[in-house]
Design a protein around this motif. Sequence first.
Motif, PDB file in Angstrom:
ATOM      1  N   SER A 128       0.837  -1.200   0.000  1.00 54.21           N
ATOM      2  CA  SER A 128       0.000   0.000   0.000  1.00 54.21           C
ATOM      3  C   SER A 128       0.873   1.252   0.000  1.00 54.21           C
ATOM      4  N   ASP A 129       0.682   2.109  -1.009  1.00 57.34           N
ATOM      5  CA  ASP A 129       1.474   3.340  -1.119  1.00 57.34           C
ATOM      6  C   ASP A 129       1.334   4.263   0.094  1.00 57.34           C
ATOM      7  N   PRO A 130       0.115   4.454   0.646  1.00 57.18           N
ATOM      8  CA  PRO A 130       0.005   5.345   1.805  1.00 57.18           C
ATOM      9  C   PRO A 130       0.840   4.924   3.008  1.00 57.18           C
ATOM     10  N   THR A 131       1.114   3.628   3.143  1.00 58.34           N
ATOM     11  CA  THR A 131       1.972   3.192   4.257  1.00 58.34           C
ATOM     12  C   THR A 131       3.417   3.632   4.023  1.00 58.34           C
ATOM     13  N   VAL A 132       3.799   3.727   2.746  1.00 52.69           N
ATOM     14  CA  VAL A 132       5.145   4.209   2.416  1.00 52.69           C
ATOM     15  C   VAL A 132       5.224   5.708   2.715  1.00 52.69           C
ATOM     16  N   VAL A 133       4.171   6.428   2.353  1.00 58.97           N
ATOM     17  CA  VAL A 133       4.128   7.871   2.657  1.00 58.97           C
ATOM     18  C   VAL A 133       4.249   8.090   4.155  1.00 58.97           C
ATOM     19  N   PHE A 134       3.526   7.286   4.945  1.00 59.15           N
ATOM     20  CA  PHE A 134       3.608   7.422   6.399  1.00 59.15           C
ATOM     21  C   PHE A 134       5.009   7.068   6.888  1.00 59.15           C
ATOM     22  N   SER A 135       5.656   6.117   6.253  1.00 60.74           N
ATOM     23  CA  SER A 135       7.032   5.757   6.610  1.00 60.74           C
ATOM     24  C   SER A 135       7.963   6.949   6.442  1.00 60.74           C
ATOM     25  N   LEU A 136       7.681   7.766   5.426  1.00 59.11           N
ATOM     26  CA  LEU A 136       8.537   8.923   5.125  1.00 59.11           C
ATOM     27  C   LEU A 136       8.207  10.143   5.965  1.00 59.11           C
ATOM     28  N   THR A 137       6.914  10.316   6.308  1.00 62.03           N
ATOM     29  CA  THR A 137       6.490  11.550   6.980  1.00 62.03           C
ATOM     30  C   THR A 137       6.118  11.364   8.450  1.00 62.03           C
ATOM     31  N   GLY A 138       5.778  10.143   8.844  1.00 60.32           N
ATOM     32  CA  GLY A 138       5.319   9.906  10.207  1.00 60.32           C
ATOM     33  C   GLY A 138       3.993  10.577  10.505  1.00 60.32           C
ATOM     34  N   GLY A 139       3.285  10.990   9.453  1.00 57.87           N
ATOM     35  CA  GLY A 139       2.009  11.670   9.643  1.00 57.87           C
ATOM     36  C   GLY A 139       2.139  13.117  10.094  1.00 57.87           C
ATOM     37  N   LYS A 140       3.359  13.638  10.107  1.00 54.98           N
ATOM     38  CA  LYS A 140       3.600  14.994  10.616  1.00 54.98           C
ATOM     39  C   LYS A 140       3.481  16.057   9.534  1.00 54.98           C
ATOM     40  N   ASN A 141       3.562  15.643   8.273  1.00 58.15           N
ATOM     41  CA  ASN A 141       3.430  16.588   7.167  1.00 58.15           C
ATOM     42  C   ASN A 141       3.024  15.830   5.913  1.00 58.15           C
ATOM     43  N   ARG A 145       4.807  15.089  -3.275  1.00 57.99           N
ATOM     44  CA  ARG A 145       5.452  14.572  -4.484  1.00 57.99           C
ATOM     45  C   ARG A 145       5.018  13.132  -4.689  1.00 57.99           C
ATOM     46  N   ASP A 146       5.247  12.630  -5.881  1.00 60.21           N
ATOM     47  CA  ASP A 146       4.938  11.231  -6.151  1.00 60.21           C
ATOM     48  C   ASP A 146       5.985  10.335  -5.505  1.00 60.21           C
ATOM     49  N   LEU A 147       5.574   9.120  -5.164  1.00 63.12           N
ATOM     50  CA  LEU A 147       6.516   8.150  -4.634  1.00 63.12           C
ATOM     51  C   LEU A 147       7.452   7.665  -5.737  1.00 63.12           C
ATOM     52  N   THR A 148       8.682   7.344  -5.346  1.00 66.67           N
ATOM     53  CA  THR A 148       9.666   6.806  -6.285  1.00 66.67           C
ATOM     54  C   THR A 148       9.904   5.326  -5.993  1.00 66.67           C
ATOM     55  N   LYS A 149      10.571   4.650  -6.905  1.00 56.08           N
ATOM     56  CA  LYS A 149      10.906   3.242  -6.687  1.00 56.08           C
ATOM     57  C   LYS A 149      11.821   3.089  -5.472  1.00 56.08           C
ATOM     58  N   ALA A 150      12.666   4.086  -5.242  1.00 55.83           N
ATOM     59  CA  ALA A 150      13.556   4.053  -4.073  1.00 55.83           C
ATOM     60  C   ALA A 150      12.756   4.139  -2.780  1.00 55.83           C
ATOM     61  N   ASP A 151      11.681   4.942  -2.790  1.00 50.06           N
ATOM     62  CA  ASP A 151      10.826   5.056  -1.613  1.00 50.06           C
ATOM     63  C   ASP A 151      10.243   3.706  -1.213  1.00 50.06           C
ATOM     64  N   LEU A 152       9.862   2.905  -2.193  1.00 46.25           N
ATOM     65  CA  LEU A 152       9.221   1.618  -1.923  1.00 46.25           C
ATOM     66  C   LEU A 152      10.176   0.624  -1.267  1.00 46.25           C
ATOM     67  N   LYS A 153      11.472   0.941  -1.295  1.00 45.96           N
ATOM     68  CA  LYS A 153      12.476   0.027  -0.744  1.00 45.96           C
ATOM     69  C   LYS A 153      12.977   0.442   0.639  1.00 45.96           C
ATOM     70  N   ILE A 154      12.468   1.558   1.168  1.00 43.61           N
ATOM     71  CA  ILE A 154      12.988   2.024   2.461  1.00 43.61           C
ATOM     72  C   ILE A 154      12.647   1.040   3.575  1.00 43.61           C
ATOM     73  N   PHE A 158       6.457   0.363   8.775  1.00 44.73           N
ATOM     74  CA  PHE A 158       5.209   0.774   8.134  1.00 44.73           C
ATOM     75  C   PHE A 158       5.211   0.534   6.629  1.00 44.73           C
ATOM     76  N   ASN A 159       6.346   0.207   6.061  1.00 43.92           N
ATOM     77  CA  ASN A 159       6.426   0.012   4.611  1.00 43.92           C
ATOM     78  C   ASN A 159       5.917  -1.377   4.246  1.00 43.92           C
ATOM     79  N   THR A 160       4.665  -1.444   3.784  1.00 45.93           N
ATOM     80  CA  THR A 160       4.043  -2.746   3.499  1.00 45.93           C
ATOM     81  C   THR A 160       4.520  -3.357   2.187  1.00 45.93           C
ATOM     82  N   TYR A 161       5.443  -2.687   1.502  1.00 45.01           N
ATOM     83  CA  TYR A 161       6.136  -3.327   0.378  1.00 45.01           C
ATOM     84  C   TYR A 161       7.275  -4.209   0.896  1.00 45.01           C
ATOM     85  N   LYS A 162       7.710  -3.945   2.131  1.00 50.11           N
ATOM     86  CA  LYS A 162       8.864  -4.672   2.690  1.00 50.11           C
ATOM     87  C   LYS A 162       8.500  -5.602   3.848  1.00 50.11           C
ATOM     88  N   ILE A 163       7.403  -5.297   4.553  1.00 48.90           N
ATOM     89  CA  ILE A 163       7.033  -6.122   5.714  1.00 48.90           C
ATOM     90  C   ILE A 163       5.898  -7.070   5.348  1.00 48.90           C
TER      91      ILE A 163
END
Length: 222
Positions: A128-141, A145-154, A158-163
């Motif tokens: 889920s992309d929104p979980t990646v966004v939360f991984s990057l922002t912590g819900g604080k902001n 911008r659009d997510l990148t392929k690098a973002d999906l690998k962090i 919370f990153n449901t592409y990795k967990i």
Amino acid sequence: LVSGVSAQYRITIPEGLSTNSVIDLINEDTRIKGDLINVADEGVLAPNTYSFDITTNKEDLFFKMKSEQNKILDLAWNKRAPDLPLKSAYELLILASIVEKEAGNEEDKRKVASVFLNRLKKKMRLQSDPTVVFSLTGGKNTLNRDLTKADLKIKSPFNTYKIDGLPPSPICNPSKSSIYAVANPIETDFLYFVADGKGGHNFSNNLKLHNSFVKEYRRLKK
């Protein structure tokens, strides 16, 4: 003066806001008295329009929102579908917060919920992309911008592409309809979905069809 009823004010808490954003709304409203609220768990506040008067303080309003979310969650959990791959009401709340961020409209919520629940049953990652966004922002902001392929690998819990399975806590404060959508989803064999560019989603049960929908969405986006 005659009726003895205090003047009523209102504050609206939109669906899908992070707890930080909700706290900012309460703290910045000069009509609400009392000490500033500093911290609270994600997902525990019910989005709604709340009435209050001059005697209401920030803590009163905050706990009213929290109590309302507890009532909604308890009722949904007690009336949930019998075969949900969820171990607790808290897991239901976590998934509802993801559905809240993913679904573009009320009609799609139960379908989106069915996709994630089907994936959990099959031991597939939610991706889920929104979980990646939360991984990057912590819900604080906002990411702005659009997510990148690098973002999906962090690396993030919370990153449901990795967990596998669900993240450790909600990623926003979900609405009543999102909570109910997870508790009683539409029965489907869907495993994928992508925005259709018109405010909704295209759903599919195989990767080939999903990829064709993705291609179409990218064409429309351009």
